[in-house]
Motif scaffolding. Structure first.
Motif, PDB file in Angstrom:
ATOM      1  N   LEU A 174      -9.797   7.982   4.051  1.00 35.47           N
ATOM      2  CA  LEU A 174      -9.040   8.126   5.289  1.00 35.47           C
ATOM      3  C   LEU A 174      -8.726   6.768   5.910  1.00 35.47           C
ATOM      4  O   LEU A 174      -7.620   6.521   6.401  1.00 35.47           O
ATOM      5  CB  LEU A 174      -9.826   8.962   6.298  1.00 35.47           C
ATOM      6  CG  LEU A 174      -9.792  10.457   6.067  1.00 35.47           C
ATOM      7  CD1 LEU A 174     -10.694  11.156   7.064  1.00 35.47           C
ATOM      8  CD2 LEU A 174      -8.360  10.970   6.198  1.00 35.47           C
ATOM      9  N   GLU A 175      -9.724   5.885   5.862  1.00 34.96           N
ATOM     10  CA  GLU A 175      -9.561   4.570   6.450  1.00 34.96           C
ATOM     11  C   GLU A 175      -8.485   3.768   5.721  1.00 34.96           C
ATOM     12  O   GLU A 175      -7.653   3.101   6.329  1.00 34.96           O
ATOM     13  CB  GLU A 175     -10.893   3.826   6.376  1.00 34.96           C
ATOM     14  CG  GLU A 175     -11.176   3.034   7.607  1.00 34.96           C
ATOM     15  CD  GLU A 175     -12.593   2.539   7.648  1.00 34.96           C
ATOM     16  OE1 GLU A 175     -12.879   1.526   6.995  1.00 34.96           O
ATOM     17  OE2 GLU A 175     -13.412   3.171   8.342  1.00 34.96           O
ATOM     18  N   ARG A 207      -6.021   4.961   3.959  1.00 38.75           N
ATOM     19  CA  ARG A 207      -4.722   5.564   4.215  1.00 38.75           C
ATOM     20  C   ARG A 207      -4.170   5.086   5.571  1.00 38.75           C
ATOM     21  O   ARG A 207      -3.014   4.696   5.691  1.00 38.75           O
ATOM     22  CB  ARG A 207      -4.878   7.089   4.234  1.00 38.75           C
ATOM     23  CG  ARG A 207      -3.597   7.835   4.429  1.00 38.75           C
ATOM     24  CD  ARG A 207      -3.905   9.307   4.674  1.00 38.75           C
ATOM     25  NE  ARG A 207      -2.840   9.877   5.457  1.00 38.75           N
ATOM     26  CZ  ARG A 207      -1.792  10.477   4.923  1.00 38.75           C
ATOM     27  NH1 ARG A 207      -1.700  10.610   3.642  1.00 38.75           N
ATOM     28  NH2 ARG A 207      -0.848  10.956   5.682  1.00 38.75           N
ATOM     29  N   GLU A 208      -5.057   5.074   6.539  1.00 42.30           N
ATOM     30  CA  GLU A 208      -4.652   4.674   7.884  1.00 42.30           C
ATOM     31  C   GLU A 208      -4.238   3.192   7.898  1.00 42.30           C
ATOM     32  O   GLU A 208      -3.215   2.821   8.470  1.00 42.30           O
ATOM     33  CB  GLU A 208      -5.837   4.950   8.817  1.00 42.30           C
ATOM     34  CG  GLU A 208      -5.503   5.028  10.265  1.00 42.30           C
ATOM     35  CD  GLU A 208      -5.836   3.734  10.971  1.00 42.30           C
ATOM     36  OE1 GLU A 208      -5.156   3.420  11.946  1.00 42.30           O
ATOM     37  OE2 GLU A 208      -6.769   3.038  10.519  1.00 42.30           O
ATOM     38  N   LEU A 209      -5.005   2.368   7.212  1.00 41.37           N
ATOM     39  CA  LEU A 209      -4.709   0.933   7.136  1.00 41.37           C
ATOM     40  C   LEU A 209      -3.370   0.681   6.435  1.00 41.37           C
ATOM     41  O   LEU A 209      -2.540  -0.096   6.905  1.00 41.37           O
ATOM     42  CB  LEU A 209      -5.835   0.215   6.370  1.00 41.37           C
ATOM     43  CG  LEU A 209      -5.607  -1.260   6.057  1.00 41.37           C
ATOM     44  CD1 LEU A 209      -5.621  -2.086   7.338  1.00 41.37           C
ATOM     45  CD2 LEU A 209      -6.675  -1.789   5.094  1.00 41.37           C
ATOM     46  N   GLN A 210      -3.163   1.375   5.326  1.00 42.62           N
ATOM     47  CA  GLN A 210      -1.919   1.166   4.566  1.00 42.62           C
ATOM     48  C   GLN A 210      -0.701   1.594   5.391  1.00 42.62           C
ATOM     49  O   GLN A 210       0.322   0.929   5.405  1.00 42.62           O
ATOM     50  CB  GLN A 210      -1.979   1.935   3.241  1.00 42.62           C
ATOM     51  CG  GLN A 210      -0.905   1.521   2.245  1.00 42.62           C
ATOM     52  CD  GLN A 210       0.413   2.262   2.418  1.00 42.62           C
ATOM     53  OE1 GLN A 210       0.471   3.333   3.022  1.00 42.62           O
ATOM     54  NE2 GLN A 210       1.488   1.675   1.907  1.00 42.62           N
ATOM     55  N   ARG A 211      -0.827   2.704   6.114  1.00 39.76           N
ATOM     56  CA  ARG A 211       0.289   3.181   6.938  1.00 39.76           C
ATOM     57  C   ARG A 211       0.554   2.195   8.080  1.00 39.76           C
ATOM     58  O   ARG A 211       1.679   2.017   8.499  1.00 39.76           O
ATOM     59  CB  ARG A 211       0.001   4.566   7.515  1.00 39.76           C
ATOM     60  CG  ARG A 211      -0.265   5.668   6.499  1.00 39.76           C
ATOM     61  CD  ARG A 211       0.958   6.020   5.648  1.00 39.76           C
ATOM     62  NE  ARG A 211       0.787   7.275   4.906  1.00 39.76           N
ATOM     63  CZ  ARG A 211       0.270   7.367   3.682  1.00 39.76           C
ATOM     64  NH1 ARG A 211      -0.136   6.298   3.034  1.00 39.76           N
ATOM     65  NH2 ARG A 211       0.157   8.536   3.083  1.00 39.76           N
ATOM     66  N   ARG A 212      -0.507   1.566   8.563  1.00 40.73           N
ATOM     67  CA  ARG A 212      -0.380   0.640   9.693  1.00 40.73           C
ATOM     68  C   ARG A 212       0.314  -0.655   9.264  1.00 40.73           C
ATOM     69  O   ARG A 212       1.239  -1.117   9.907  1.00 40.73           O
ATOM     70  CB  ARG A 212      -1.769   0.353  10.267  1.00 40.73           C
ATOM     71  CG  ARG A 212      -1.791  -0.330  11.606  1.00 40.73           C
ATOM     72  CD  ARG A 212      -3.038   0.039  12.417  1.00 40.73           C
ATOM     73  NE  ARG A 212      -4.232   0.238  11.595  1.00 40.73           N
ATOM     74  CZ  ARG A 212      -5.172  -0.699  11.399  1.00 40.73           C
ATOM     75  NH1 ARG A 212      -5.080  -1.862  11.963  1.00 40.73           N
ATOM     76  NH2 ARG A 212      -6.224  -0.420  10.661  1.00 40.73           N
ATOM     77  N   ARG A 254       1.851  -1.160   6.347  1.00 35.05           N
ATOM     78  CA  ARG A 254       3.027  -0.839   5.535  1.00 35.05           C
ATOM     79  C   ARG A 254       3.166  -1.730   4.302  1.00 35.05           C
ATOM     80  O   ARG A 254       4.269  -2.076   3.906  1.00 35.05           O
ATOM     81  CB  ARG A 254       4.322  -0.925   6.362  1.00 35.05           C
ATOM     82  CG  ARG A 254       4.338  -0.114   7.634  1.00 35.05           C
ATOM     83  CD  ARG A 254       4.710   1.312   7.489  1.00 35.05           C
ATOM     84  NE  ARG A 254       5.879   1.572   6.677  1.00 35.05           N
ATOM     85  CZ  ARG A 254       6.061   2.714   6.031  1.00 35.05           C
ATOM     86  NH1 ARG A 254       5.168   3.646   6.057  1.00 35.05           N
ATOM     87  NH2 ARG A 254       7.162   2.907   5.338  1.00 35.05           N
ATOM     88  N   HIS A 307     -14.655   9.109   3.594  1.00 36.61           N
ATOM     89  CA  HIS A 307     -14.422   8.350   4.821  1.00 36.61           C
ATOM     90  C   HIS A 307     -13.502   7.157   4.552  1.00 36.61           C
ATOM     91  O   HIS A 307     -12.523   6.926   5.263  1.00 36.61           O
ATOM     92  CB  HIS A 307     -15.772   7.878   5.377  1.00 36.61           C
ATOM     93  CG  HIS A 307     -15.647   7.008   6.571  1.00 36.61           C
ATOM     94  ND1 HIS A 307     -15.407   7.515   7.827  1.00 36.61           N
ATOM     95  CD2 HIS A 307     -15.681   5.668   6.697  1.00 36.61           C
ATOM     96  CE1 HIS A 307     -15.315   6.519   8.678  1.00 36.61           C
ATOM     97  NE2 HIS A 307     -15.476   5.378   8.016  1.00 36.61           N
TER      98      HIS A 307
END
Ligand SMILES: Nc1ncnc2c1ncn2[C@@H]1O[C@H](COP(=O)(O)OP(=O)(O)O)[C@@H](O)[C@H]1O
Ligand SMILES: [Mg+2]
Length: 360
Positions: free
Chosen positions: A183-184, A186-191, A193, A180
């Protein structure tokens, strides 16, 4: 964004010097997620600690946005707190005697250049990023494992670093939470940057998170590639083996032209693509268990070997089978609907596009 060149670090141990980092070079693109992956002891943490400024290398250069933060030749060694990096360790190292708010505020207070209002704003923003809003006044030990991990992340991000360094940050969590949080993260890092360098020994984590993976072995980088390329085109037995289970069949390259090879194995001829620049005729063909086709009729296709089902285990989505091919054991994953029985004679087809030739 981050450039590491010729980095070396050794430690003096009981049995002489250990070359923890043995001349490695790599570049991380701005906003990229770069992972150092390898077995325990291969030098991942030492590399990360050199980048953070927590270890002093013997040689090499580390620069951020073109500016060296360490350089042997130029005699530069910027102290850790001036490198504009945030770091999270495996043991989150949050402070148990402080509240959530104070843990995150700490790096700002030490910097001594933010007003109380600025601190409050920055802490709120960091807590919001990691979804801990509302828990400001809770003492840090009263958080769950996942929340503590997020707190450590908020503290690393609160000064809006240029580079985020993460050393096995998920390995203290149980399997489900780890997935979990993966995924979180990954999403944070993409957001946001933020350029990230991640260290792990877990190949699934590396595949799921990274833009680029560097596989390390004994203080050196053995391959740098995007996740899919790493999985499908490993350049060595070590890398092929490290990324999930695979089968190796020994063979001899007998013909090679236009990227296609004929490989003589003791079970028969295999035709498959061969990477450029492979040295030596004695090679291994690696085929992953999920890529081998099981046939009841050999047909006239190439790359087909007779086999016997030695054992099979039902694992829900697939059957994990052990096959005997003329004395060589191969693992094969098949769909349960195939209804394979132990002792049954079958044929295994190695699709050329799924064969990977690596040096022996
Ligand atoms: N402070 C230290 N003193 C002595 N040896 C160390 C020290 N830190 C790391 N090493 C050694 O350096 C090698 C690489 O360690 P490390 O970078 O921690 O590997 P990894 O993070 O990949 O597991 C290992 O052999 C380890 O024992
Ligand atoms: Mg480590």
């Amino acid at each position: 964004m981050v450039k590491v060149e010729g980095l070396r670090k050794k430690f003096l141990g009981q049995h002489g010097a250990v070359k923890a980092v043995d001349g490695i070079s790599f570049e991380v693109a701005e906003g990229g997620f770069f992972t150092l992956l390898g077995p325990s002891g291969c030098g991942k943490s030492t590399t990360l600690r050199c980048i953070a400024g927590l270890e002093k290398p013997e040689d090499g250069e580390i620069s951020v946005s073109g500016r060296p933060v360490y350089s042997k030749n130029k005699r530069i060694a910027v102290p850790p707190h001036k490198r504009n990096m945030g770091m999270v360790f495996q043991s989150y190292a949050i402070w148990p005697h402080m509240t959530v708010f104070e843990n995150v505020a700490y790096p700002l207070r030490v910097a001594k250049k933010f007003s109380g209002k600025e601190i409050k704003e920055k802490v709120e923003k960091a807590l919001e990023l990691v979804k801990l809003t509302g828990l400001e006044s809770r003492p840090a030990p009263y958080l769950s494992g996942g929340q503590q991990q997020r707190l450590a992340l908020a503290r690393a991000l609160v000064r809006e670093p240029k580079v985020l360094l993460l050393d096995e940050p998920l390995s203290n969590l149980d399997a489900k939470l780890r997935e979990h949080m993966r995924l979180e993260l990954r999403e944070l890092q993409r957001r946001i940057r933020v350029t990230t360098i991640y260290v792990t020994h877990d190949q699934m984590e590396a595949l799921a998170l990274s833009n680029v993976i560097a596989v390390m072995q004994d203080g050196q980088i053995v391959q740098v590639a995007a996740p899919r390329e790493m999985y499908e085109k490993p350049n060595s037995k070590f890398v092929a083996d490290f990324f999930g289970s695979t089968n190796f069949v020994e063979g001899k390259l007998t013909e090679q032209s236009g990227g296609q090879a004929t490989v003589e194995t003791k079970h028969g001829i295999l035709r498959c693509p061969v990477p450029e620049g492979l040295v030596g005729d004695n090679i291994l063909v690696s085929v992953r268990p999920e890529n081998i086709d099981v046939l009841r009729d050999p047909g006239s296709a190439d790359n087909v070997f007779a086999a016997t089902v030695e054992a099979s285990a039902f694992l829900g989505e697939f059957m994990d089978c052990r096959m005997d091919v003329g004395g060589t054991e191969l693992r094969v994953r098949v769909h349960p609907s195939l209804g394979l029985r132990r002792g049954e004679s079958v044929y295994l087809r190695f699709p050329p596009e799924s064969c990977m030739v690596v040096a022996q």
